[in-house]
Design a protein around this motif. Structure first.
Motif, PDB file in Angstrom:
ATOM      1  N   LEU A   1       3.607   6.333   4.469  1.00 56.11           N
ATOM      2  CA  LEU A   1       2.470   5.369   4.554  1.00 56.11           C
ATOM      3  C   LEU A   1       2.952   3.834   4.219  1.00 56.11           C
ATOM      4  O   LEU A   1       2.172   3.257   5.008  1.00 56.11           O
ATOM      5  N   LEU A   2       3.670   3.751   3.447  1.00 60.75           N
ATOM      6  CA  LEU A   2       4.180   2.567   2.909  1.00 60.75           C
ATOM      7  C   LEU A   2       4.750   1.809   4.131  1.00 60.75           C
ATOM      8  O   LEU A   2       4.849   0.630   4.422  1.00 60.75           O
ATOM      9  N   ALA A   3       5.564   2.897   4.976  1.00 54.73           N
ATOM     10  CA  ALA A   3       6.161   2.285   6.068  1.00 54.73           C
ATOM     11  C   ALA A   3       5.439   1.725   7.148  1.00 54.73           C
ATOM     12  O   ALA A   3       5.674   0.609   7.801  1.00 54.73           O
TER      13      ALA A   3
ATOM     14  N   PHE B   1       3.587  -1.703   5.854  1.00 57.67           N
ATOM     15  CA  PHE B   1       4.467  -2.839   6.019  1.00 57.67           C
ATOM     16  C   PHE B   1       4.765  -3.076   7.444  1.00 57.67           C
ATOM     17  O   PHE B   1       5.057  -4.279   7.702  1.00 57.67           O
ATOM     18  N   GLN B   2       4.742  -2.114   8.533  1.00 55.04           N
ATOM     19  CA  GLN B   2       4.966  -2.535   9.650  1.00 55.04           C
ATOM     20  C   GLN B   2       3.658  -3.142  10.260  1.00 55.04           C
ATOM     21  O   GLN B   2       3.778  -4.304  11.004  1.00 55.04           O
ATOM     22  N   ILE B   3       2.455  -2.727   9.661  1.00 54.25           N
ATOM     23  CA  ILE B   3       1.315  -3.755  10.106  1.00 54.25           C
ATOM     24  C   ILE B   3       1.221  -4.948   9.516  1.00 54.25           C
ATOM     25  O   ILE B   3       0.792  -6.101  10.162  1.00 54.25           O
ATOM     26  N   THR B   4       1.419  -5.091   8.191  1.00 53.93           N
ATOM     27  CA  THR B   4       1.751  -6.440   7.535  1.00 53.93           C
ATOM     28  C   THR B   4       2.721  -7.266   8.271  1.00 53.93           C
ATOM     29  O   THR B   4       2.668  -8.745   8.034  1.00 53.93           O
ATOM     30  N   GLU B   5       3.715  -6.828   8.694  1.00 54.37           N
ATOM     31  CA  GLU B   5       4.721  -7.568   9.406  1.00 54.37           C
ATOM     32  C   GLU B   5       4.188  -8.370  10.480  1.00 54.37           C
ATOM     33  O   GLU B   5       4.339  -9.559  10.723  1.00 54.37           O
ATOM     34  N   GLU B   6       3.430  -7.586  11.389  1.00 52.00           N
ATOM     35  CA  GLU B   6       2.565  -8.315  12.533  1.00 52.00           C
ATOM     36  C   GLU B   6       1.497  -9.263  11.823  1.00 52.00           C
ATOM     37  O   GLU B   6       1.480 -10.320  12.403  1.00 52.00           O
ATOM     38  N   VAL B   7       0.960  -9.055  10.632  1.00 50.09           N
ATOM     39  CA  VAL B   7       0.192 -10.179  10.221  1.00 50.09           C
ATOM     40  C   VAL B   7       0.810 -11.366   9.811  1.00 50.09           C
ATOM     41  O   VAL B   7       0.618 -12.528  10.229  1.00 50.09           O
TER      42      VAL B   7
ATOM     43  N   MET C   1       1.859  -6.173  -2.757  1.00 44.95           N
ATOM     44  CA  MET C   1       1.222  -7.532  -1.889  1.00 44.95           C
ATOM     45  C   MET C   1       2.305  -8.571  -2.190  1.00 44.95           C
ATOM     46  O   MET C   1       2.558  -9.481  -1.187  1.00 44.95           O
ATOM     47  N   ASP C   2       2.803  -8.720  -3.487  1.00 43.82           N
ATOM     48  CA  ASP C   2       3.947  -9.601  -3.484  1.00 43.82           C
ATOM     49  C   ASP C   2       5.094  -9.402  -2.800  1.00 43.82           C
ATOM     50  O   ASP C   2       5.735 -10.544  -2.190  1.00 43.82           O
ATOM     51  N   GLN C   3       5.256  -8.096  -2.325  1.00 39.80           N
ATOM     52  CA  GLN C   3       6.723  -7.989  -1.525  1.00 39.80           C
ATOM     53  C   GLN C   3       5.980  -8.510  -0.020  1.00 39.80           C
ATOM     54  O   GLN C   3       6.678  -9.263   0.755  1.00 39.80           O
ATOM     55  N   VAL C   4       4.753  -8.256   0.310  1.00 40.24           N
ATOM     56  CA  VAL C   4       4.261  -8.664   1.666  1.00 40.24           C
ATOM     57  C   VAL C   4       4.293 -10.221   1.700  1.00 40.24           C
ATOM     58  O   VAL C   4       4.720 -11.004   2.471  1.00 40.24           O
ATOM     59  N   ILE C   5       3.623 -11.058   0.765  1.00 44.21           N
ATOM     60  CA  ILE C   5       3.648 -12.439   0.584  1.00 44.21           C
ATOM     61  C   ILE C   5       5.008 -12.903   0.753  1.00 44.21           C
ATOM     62  O   ILE C   5       5.250 -13.952   1.481  1.00 44.21           O
ATOM     63  N   ALA C   6       5.974 -12.300   0.012  1.00 46.67           N
ATOM     64  CA  ALA C   6       7.499 -12.784  -0.014  1.00 46.67           C
ATOM     65  C   ALA C   6       7.889 -12.867   1.604  1.00 46.67           C
ATOM     66  O   ALA C   6       8.621 -13.634   2.123  1.00 46.67           O
TER      67      ALA C   6
END
Length: 96
Positions: free
Chosen positions: A22-24, A27-33, A79-84
């Motif tokens: 689920l995390l993978a 993170f795939q979707i947040t990469e697109e964001v 979220m911190d990982q995504v923001i970074a």
């Protein structure tokens, strides 16, 4: 007694497998964001969106019998990982 512990650990391992999958996906979707934000010169962090997310996470945690503070701490880390990563994507865009 050991069989019970082994069974519980096996259940944990199965859940960990599901969590990683689920995390993978997340993170795939947040990469697109992040790519979208970089292409449109948007900030990596959206405090308004975060506030809404944390409110929703707190409600979902309570409904699921999970301590809301624990859920918030886990999602803060995610979220911190995504923001970074979004900041990296924006920097790469600005540099090129």
């Amino acid at each position: 007694m050991t069989m019970k512990l082994d069974h519980l650990r096996q259940q944990i391992d199965e859940i960990d497998h599901e969590l990683v999958a689920l995390l993978a996906k997340r993170f795939q979707i947040t990469e697109e964001v992040g790519k979208y934000k970089a292409a449109h010169c948007l900030q990596a962090q959206d405090p308004g969106r975060e506030a809404l997310q944390f409110k929703k996470i707190e409600e979902l945690a309570k409904l699921s019998g999970l301590h809301a503070g624990n859920a918030a701490a886990i999602f803060r880390c995610i979220m911190d990982q995504v923001i970074a990563r979004h900041e990296e994507l924006r920097s790469e865009r600005v540099s090129s």
